[in-house]
Each structure stands twice: as structure tokens, then as C-alpha cells.
Scaffold this motif. Structure first.
Motif, PDB file in Angstrom:
ATOM      1  N   ALA A 191     -38.843  11.821  -0.208  1.00  0.00           N
ATOM      2  CA  ALA A 191     -40.016  13.189   0.873  1.00  0.00           C
ATOM      3  C   ALA A 191     -38.961  12.642   1.751  1.00  0.00           C
ATOM      4  O   ALA A 191     -38.174  11.276   2.597  1.00  0.00           O
ATOM      5  N   GLY A 192     -38.676  13.525   2.753  1.00  0.00           N
ATOM      6  CA  GLY A 192     -39.071  13.550   3.799  1.00  0.00           C
ATOM      7  C   GLY A 192     -37.591  14.798   4.220  1.00  0.00           C
ATOM      8  O   GLY A 192     -38.258  16.234   3.372  1.00  0.00           O
ATOM      9  N   LYS A 193     -36.686  15.460   4.123  1.00  0.00           N
ATOM     10  CA  LYS A 193     -35.875  16.323   4.250  1.00  0.00           C
ATOM     11  C   LYS A 193     -34.980  15.991   3.205  1.00  0.00           C
ATOM     12  O   LYS A 193     -33.685  15.315   2.079  1.00  0.00           O
ATOM     13  N   VAL A 194     -34.904  17.319   1.751  1.00  0.00           N
ATOM     14  CA  VAL A 194     -34.591  16.557   0.784  1.00  0.00           C
ATOM     15  C   VAL A 194     -35.373  18.330   0.018  1.00  0.00           C
ATOM     16  O   VAL A 194     -35.828  19.075   0.047  1.00  0.00           O
ATOM     17  N   ASP A 195     -33.989  18.728  -1.451  1.00  0.00           N
ATOM     18  CA  ASP A 195     -33.969  19.361  -1.331  1.00  0.00           C
ATOM     19  C   ASP A 195     -34.518  19.152  -3.320  1.00  0.00           C
ATOM     20  O   ASP A 195     -33.359  18.025  -3.736  1.00  0.00           O
ATOM     21  N   HIS A 196     -35.202  19.723  -3.836  1.00  0.00           N
ATOM     22  CA  HIS A 196     -35.590  19.632  -4.925  1.00  0.00           C
ATOM     23  C   HIS A 196     -33.894  19.172  -5.689  1.00  0.00           C
ATOM     24  O   HIS A 196     -34.676  18.588  -6.854  1.00  0.00           O
ATOM     25  N   ALA A 197     -33.255  20.637  -5.911  1.00  0.00           N
ATOM     26  CA  ALA A 197     -32.236  21.023  -7.488  1.00  0.00           C
ATOM     27  C   ALA A 197     -31.354  20.063  -7.076  1.00  0.00           C
ATOM     28  O   ALA A 197     -31.120  19.676  -7.991  1.00  0.00           O
ATOM     29  N   GLU A 198     -30.942  20.005  -5.738  1.00  0.00           N
ATOM     30  CA  GLU A 198     -30.383  18.623  -5.605  1.00  0.00           C
ATOM     31  C   GLU A 198     -30.897  17.285  -6.021  1.00  0.00           C
ATOM     32  O   GLU A 198     -29.843  16.271  -7.011  1.00  0.00           O
ATOM     33  N   LEU A 199     -32.112  16.719  -5.644  1.00  0.00           N
ATOM     34  CA  LEU A 199     -32.686  15.296  -6.233  1.00  0.00           C
ATOM     35  C   LEU A 199     -32.368  15.752  -7.696  1.00  0.00           C
ATOM     36  O   LEU A 199     -32.366  14.193  -8.417  1.00  0.00           O
ATOM     37  N   CYS A 200     -32.745  16.675  -8.319  1.00  0.00           N
ATOM     38  CA  CYS A 200     -32.247  16.255 -10.512  1.00  0.00           C
ATOM     39  C   CYS A 200     -31.483  15.495 -10.320  1.00  0.00           C
ATOM     40  O   CYS A 200     -31.119  15.707 -10.994  1.00  0.00           O
ATOM     41  N   ARG A 201     -30.549  17.438 -10.018  1.00  0.00           N
ATOM     42  CA  ARG A 201     -28.774  16.413  -9.977  1.00  0.00           C
ATOM     43  C   ARG A 201     -28.776  15.346  -9.323  1.00  0.00           C
ATOM     44  O   ARG A 201     -28.307  14.764 -10.915  1.00  0.00           O
ATOM     45  N   LEU A 202     -29.112  14.807  -8.813  1.00  0.00           N
ATOM     46  CA  LEU A 202     -29.078  13.096  -8.171  1.00  0.00           C
ATOM     47  C   LEU A 202     -29.095  12.320  -9.782  1.00  0.00           C
ATOM     48  O   LEU A 202     -28.406  11.060 -10.316  1.00  0.00           O
ATOM     49  N   ALA A 203     -30.333  12.814  -9.917  1.00  0.00           N
ATOM     50  CA  ALA A 203     -31.143  11.587 -10.921  1.00  0.00           C
ATOM     51  C   ALA A 203     -30.794  11.729 -12.849  1.00  0.00           C
ATOM     52  O   ALA A 203     -30.636  10.907 -12.843  1.00  0.00           O
ATOM     53  N   GLN A 204     -30.766  13.543 -12.845  1.00  0.00           N
ATOM     54  CA  GLN A 204     -30.319  13.410 -13.804  1.00  0.00           C
ATOM     55  C   GLN A 204     -28.591  12.950 -14.601  1.00  0.00           C
ATOM     56  O   GLN A 204     -27.840  11.931 -15.637  1.00  0.00           O
ATOM     57  N   ALA A 205     -27.590  12.601 -13.015  1.00  0.00           N
ATOM     58  CA  ALA A 205     -26.782  11.745 -13.597  1.00  0.00           C
ATOM     59  C   ALA A 205     -26.649  10.353 -12.880  1.00  0.00           C
ATOM     60  O   ALA A 205     -25.779   9.743 -13.662  1.00  0.00           O
ATOM     61  N   ALA A 206     -27.749  10.221 -12.691  1.00  0.00           N
ATOM     62  CA  ALA A 206     -27.811   8.254 -12.090  1.00  0.00           C
ATOM     63  C   ALA A 206     -28.557   7.554 -13.549  1.00  0.00           C
ATOM     64  O   ALA A 206     -28.023   6.539 -13.807  1.00  0.00           O
ATOM     65  N   PHE A 207     -29.384   8.437 -13.921  1.00  0.00           N
ATOM     66  CA  PHE A 207     -30.313   6.956 -14.997  1.00  0.00           C
ATOM     67  C   PHE A 207     -29.247   8.041 -16.205  1.00  0.00           C
ATOM     68  O   PHE A 207     -28.951   9.261 -15.990  1.00  0.00           O
ATOM     69  N   PRO A 208     -29.709   6.813 -17.359  1.00  0.00           N
ATOM     70  CA  PRO A 208     -29.302   6.710 -18.149  1.00  0.00           C
ATOM     71  C   PRO A 208     -30.085   8.044 -18.940  1.00  0.00           C
ATOM     72  O   PRO A 208     -30.945   8.297 -19.255  1.00  0.00           O
ATOM     73  N   ALA A 209     -29.333   7.790 -20.584  1.00  0.00           N
ATOM     74  CA  ALA A 209     -29.909   9.169 -21.450  1.00  0.00           C
ATOM     75  C   ALA A 209     -31.432   8.025 -21.620  1.00  0.00           C
ATOM     76  O   ALA A 209     -31.822   7.847 -22.208  1.00  0.00           O
ATOM     77  N   ALA A 210     -31.935   9.371 -22.415  1.00  0.00           N
ATOM     78  CA  ALA A 210     -33.640   9.132 -22.260  1.00  0.00           C
ATOM     79  C   ALA A 210     -33.839   7.791 -23.280  1.00  0.00           C
ATOM     80  O   ALA A 210     -31.995   8.182 -25.077  1.00  0.00           O
ATOM     81  N   ALA A 211     -34.297   6.771 -23.205  1.00  0.00           N
ATOM     82  CA  ALA A 211     -34.174   5.726 -24.668  1.00  0.00           C
ATOM     83  C   ALA A 211     -35.027   5.907 -25.756  1.00  0.00           C
ATOM     84  O   ALA A 211     -35.408   6.928 -25.234  1.00  0.00           O
ATOM     85  N   GLY A 212     -34.839   5.107 -26.641  1.00  0.00           N
ATOM     86  CA  GLY A 212     -36.141   4.643 -27.707  1.00  0.00           C
ATOM     87  C   GLY A 212     -37.680   4.955 -27.310  1.00  0.00           C
ATOM     88  O   GLY A 212     -37.365   4.564 -25.984  1.00  0.00           O
ATOM     89  N   SER A 213     -37.505   5.404 -28.439  1.00  0.00           N
ATOM     90  CA  SER A 213     -39.883   5.557 -27.927  1.00  0.00           C
ATOM     91  C   SER A 213     -40.832   4.367 -28.233  1.00  0.00           C
ATOM     92  O   SER A 213     -41.272   4.795 -29.440  1.00  0.00           O
ATOM     93  N   ASN A 214     -40.235   3.057 -27.936  1.00  0.00           N
ATOM     94  CA  ASN A 214     -41.288   1.813 -27.756  1.00  0.00           C
ATOM     95  C   ASN A 214     -42.784   2.630 -27.422  1.00  0.00           C
ATOM     96  O   ASN A 214     -42.934   3.688 -26.692  1.00  0.00           O
TER      97      ASN A 214
END
Length: 410
Positions: A191-214
Motif C-alpha cells: 500500500a502507498g505509492k505502488v503500481d499493481h502491474a509492477e508489484l506482480c512482476r516483482l513478486a513473480q520474479a522473487a517468489f519460487p514456483a508453486a510447490a507441492g499441494s500438501n
């Protein structure tokens, strides 16, 4: 105020942003729907130790680097663990949001859990536990939680104890990470001065691929009990608490219960403060609060008083609560309503409060609850509804936890 934007990424991570005009800063956080109530009894304290351990270093950063990278840009990084939620959050200039996202993602997905660090951090948690035990007006609430929910995860301390902390291993920490911190079980909010598309791009790059479905972790069934706990240590003031089963987040009576609690003991104008402290001088501190969970809740009252006055204070508190449930007046309800609405809207004027609200809304309700919707629900509470909510909570015997050398309640 703009509406938040919400997306689900390919890896299952939920990303939500709330643009607040006129700001140059942002708050970003990862919220996990997990906490101490999902632990096995013998590993009590695991969720909180996990929160500590991720700051000890990741595969990419040392503990020192974590601190220096954030403070090099003037940002703030912290985390907290509750019984049903854990949050890792940062506050920083908007231009440094990429660092905030990358750093938080690294903490929750890349912690290395070195054996020597585990040993040292257990000692740190034990010092935190010792500090809590030496603070009567702090630890008494843990005692109340245990008295109200005995032999249940919701009743156990978030910090754990010496025996449970000693049992926790590196494999337990890794298992906790795998079960509770896969991307599809997390919500990234900014929240604050944030662009949603940019946040999604950053998140996609920073977080790993989906793990198993425990299977999603499930907390145990909640059963309120009017238990008793008395710590007879010698202290200057007796610490008195009492608690009653209360509506949870999804209970239609939750808003009425909140307003009843605020009218009874939510501020200096409340009945408890005016009658127990101002008129009778029986306590320095007296207040009431409501803690809702997804499937339960606890309304509690706390007072700090001279041990010689403990019985009188306890009796008067009970009298005031029951009188409020019978005779709550419209002016008192209006005042409580104003407190609730003002507290909500004032918190939303800053990035940290807005991100906290957004994350909590998504975790609890699975959707963004517009503040106007919540205000409308609060505005709809009538005197009769607030009285009924109070009477329902007070209809059974309370759980009690007290500290001090005084006569305990019957």
C-alpha cells in the motif's frame, strides 16, 4: 481513496495492492494464515521460532546483510507471530519497493536454518520468554488464554516453553516452511505509492514456483472453558483478568459484541474506567477488549489494583459488565461506534495501516472488505443488539487468570 487491485500469480501467490495518492512511501508485507494454533503440542513455539530464524540468514544474505540492505535505504523491516497469523513487513520509500519485495520473499522462502544459529536463537527466545514472565501485566494474558482454552492450541503460549523449544529441530523448521509458506498459501500486500502491474512482476520474479499441494493445515476445534489460573507471586499490584467466549470474525454478532466491549471498557469514558477507577479508585488500569478468531473469540477484562482491593475491584467489574448488558444507553453506543469507526479510518490513512487492513481482510474473509461496508455494519448495530451480545457473552461463568498475593475468586 482508490480500490485495491488483487491478482493470483501462476505460482499461486495472491498479490494485492492499494494505491494511496500523494505519498512517496510504501508498505509491503507477506501475510501467512498460520501461527501457533497450527503447531503440534510438543513443538509449541515453532511458528514464532521460524519467524525469528528467517532473519538469521538466507542462501543469498547473511543476517547482517539483511539488516544493512534495508537500513541502507532508510527502510524498516520486522515481523510478528500471533495464534493464527504471521506477517513479515517492510516500510520504505516507494522507489525501493523492489528491494522490499525481494528481501521479504528471500526471508520466507530461502532461510538456511544453520544449526549454530538455531541454538543461539533458541536462547534469544528463552530470554524473550523470561522477559514476558517477569512482566505480570503481559504474561497474565497468556495465563488467561490457557485458562479459557485448556489443552488446546489456542490456549498455548505463542513463545512456547523450555521443553518444547528444546525439541524443535532444523527438520521441523523446514517442514513448517514447506507446509505453511508455499506461494499458494501466502498473500503479498503493498500500500502507498505502488503500481499493481509492477508489484506482480516483482513478486513473480522473487517468489519460487508453486510447490507441492500438501493439505492445508487445520487448527483444532475450539472449546471455551471457565478455567482458573492463579500465580501467587508477591508483586505491588494484583493483575486481574477475566474472559468470556465471544463471537468470531464470521459471526453476525461480532460487530455488536465489539461495540458492547468498547462501551463497557474501551476508553476513559467507558463504564469500567469511570466507575472502577474514577469513582471508586479501585484500579489504576482497567479496560476491556475483544479478540476475534476465525472460529471463536474472547472478550476479556483486565485490571491492575492493590492486592487488598482485588476482591472489591473484581466484584465491581462484574457488576458494571452486567449492568451494561442490561442498561447500555444510546449515547454510550454512539460513543463506542465513533471510537470503532475513527480507529478504522485513521489507521487507513497510512501505508502500514492500509496494508495491514488489506492483508487481514483477504486472510480472514477471502476478499477485500471495503471500509464503507464495515462502517455500515457498525452503524447498523442497535442498542438492543449490543445489549444482547453483551448478555450472551456474560451468560456463562468466565475464565480467570490472576497474579498476586490476594484472595482468589470463588
Amino acid at each position: 481513496m482508490t480500490e485495491p487491485q488483487i491478482s493470483i500469480l501462476e505460482n499461486g501467490l495472491r498479490v494485492a495492492s492499494w494505491a494511496l495518492p500523494g505519498l512517496e512511501t510504501a508498505a509491503v508485507a507477506v501475510t501467512a494464515e498460520t501461527g501457533s494454533r497450527f503447531e503440534r503440542p510438543e513443538l509449541n513455539g515453532l511458528a514464532h521460532l521460524f519467524e525469528h530464524m528467517v532473519f538469521k540468514g538466507t542462501k543469498r544474505r547473511s543476517a547482517r546483510a539483511i539488516a544493512e540492505e534495508m537500513e541502507d535505504v532508510g527502510g524498516q523491516l520486522n515481523a510478528w507471530t500471533s495464534r493464527d497469523t504471521t506477517m513479515f513487513h517492510a516500510r520504505l520509500l516507494a522507489r525501493d519497493l523492489p528491494l522490499g519485495v525481494d528481501l521479504i520473499a528471500d526471508l520466507v522462502s530461502g532461510a538456511r536454518f544453520d544449526a549454530d544459529d538455531i541454538v543461539r536463537e533458541k536462547e534469544v527466545v528463552l530470554q524473550e520468554l523470561g522477559e514476558a514472565r517477569d512482566t505480570p501485566d503481559d504474561i497474565v494474558f497468556d495465563h488467561l488464554q490457557e485458562a479459557a482454552f485448556p489443552e488446546q492450541a489456542l490456549g498455548r503460549s505463542i513463545l512456547g516453553d523450555e521443553a518444547s523449544l528444546a525439541r524443535i529441530t532444523r527438520d521441523d523448521l523446514l517442514g513448517w516452511q514447506a507446509d505453511h509458506y508455499a506461494p499458494q498459501r501466502l498473500t503479498l500486500v503493498a500500500a502507498g505509492k505502488v503500481d499493481h502491474a509492477e508489484l506482480c512482476r516483482l513478486a513473480q520474479a522473487a517468489f519460487p514456483a508453486a510447490a507441492g499441494s500438501n493439505p492445508s493445515p487445520v487448527g483444532d476445534e475450539v472449546r471455551f472453558h471457565p478455567g482458573r489460573h492463579h500465580d501467587a507471586r508477591r508483586i505491588e499490584q494484583a493483575q486481574l483478568t477475566a474472559g468470556w467466549a465471544a463471537p468470531g470474525h464470521h459471526d453476525p454478532a461480532q460487530d455488536a459484541a465489539l461495540l458492547f466491549t468498547l462501551a463497557a471498557g474501551g476508553g476513559m469514558s467507558s463504564r469500567l474506567f469511570q466507575q472502577v477507577r474514577e469513582e471508586r479508585g479501585l484500579a489504576y488500569t482497567v479496560s476491556a477488549s475483544l479478540q476475534p478468531y476465525v472460529d471463536a473469540g474472547l472478550m476479556s477484562v483486565h485490571a491492575a489494583t492493590d492486592p487488598k482491593q482485588a476482591a472489591a475491584a473484581r466484584d465491581l467489574i462484574m457488576t458494571v459488565l452486567h449492568e451494561t448488558a442490561v442498561g447500555l444507553e444510546q449515547a454510550e453506543l454512539n460513543r463506542a461506534r465513533a471510537q470503532a469507526v475513527a480507529g478504522l479510518l485513521m489507521a487507513l490513512e497510512g501505508p502500514q495501516g492500509a496494508s495491514d487492513y488489506l492483508g487481514r481482510s483477504l486472510i480472514v474473509h477471502g476478499r477485500f472488505v471495503p471500509p464503507a461496508e464495515l462502517v455500515a455494519r457498525i452503524d447498523a448495530v442497535t442498542v438492543d443488539a449490543a445489549r444482547a451480545a453483551g448478555a450472551a457473552m456474560l451468560s456463562a461463568a468466565p475464565a480467570r487468570a490472576e497474579i498476586g498475593r490476594h484472595k482468589v475468586a470463588a
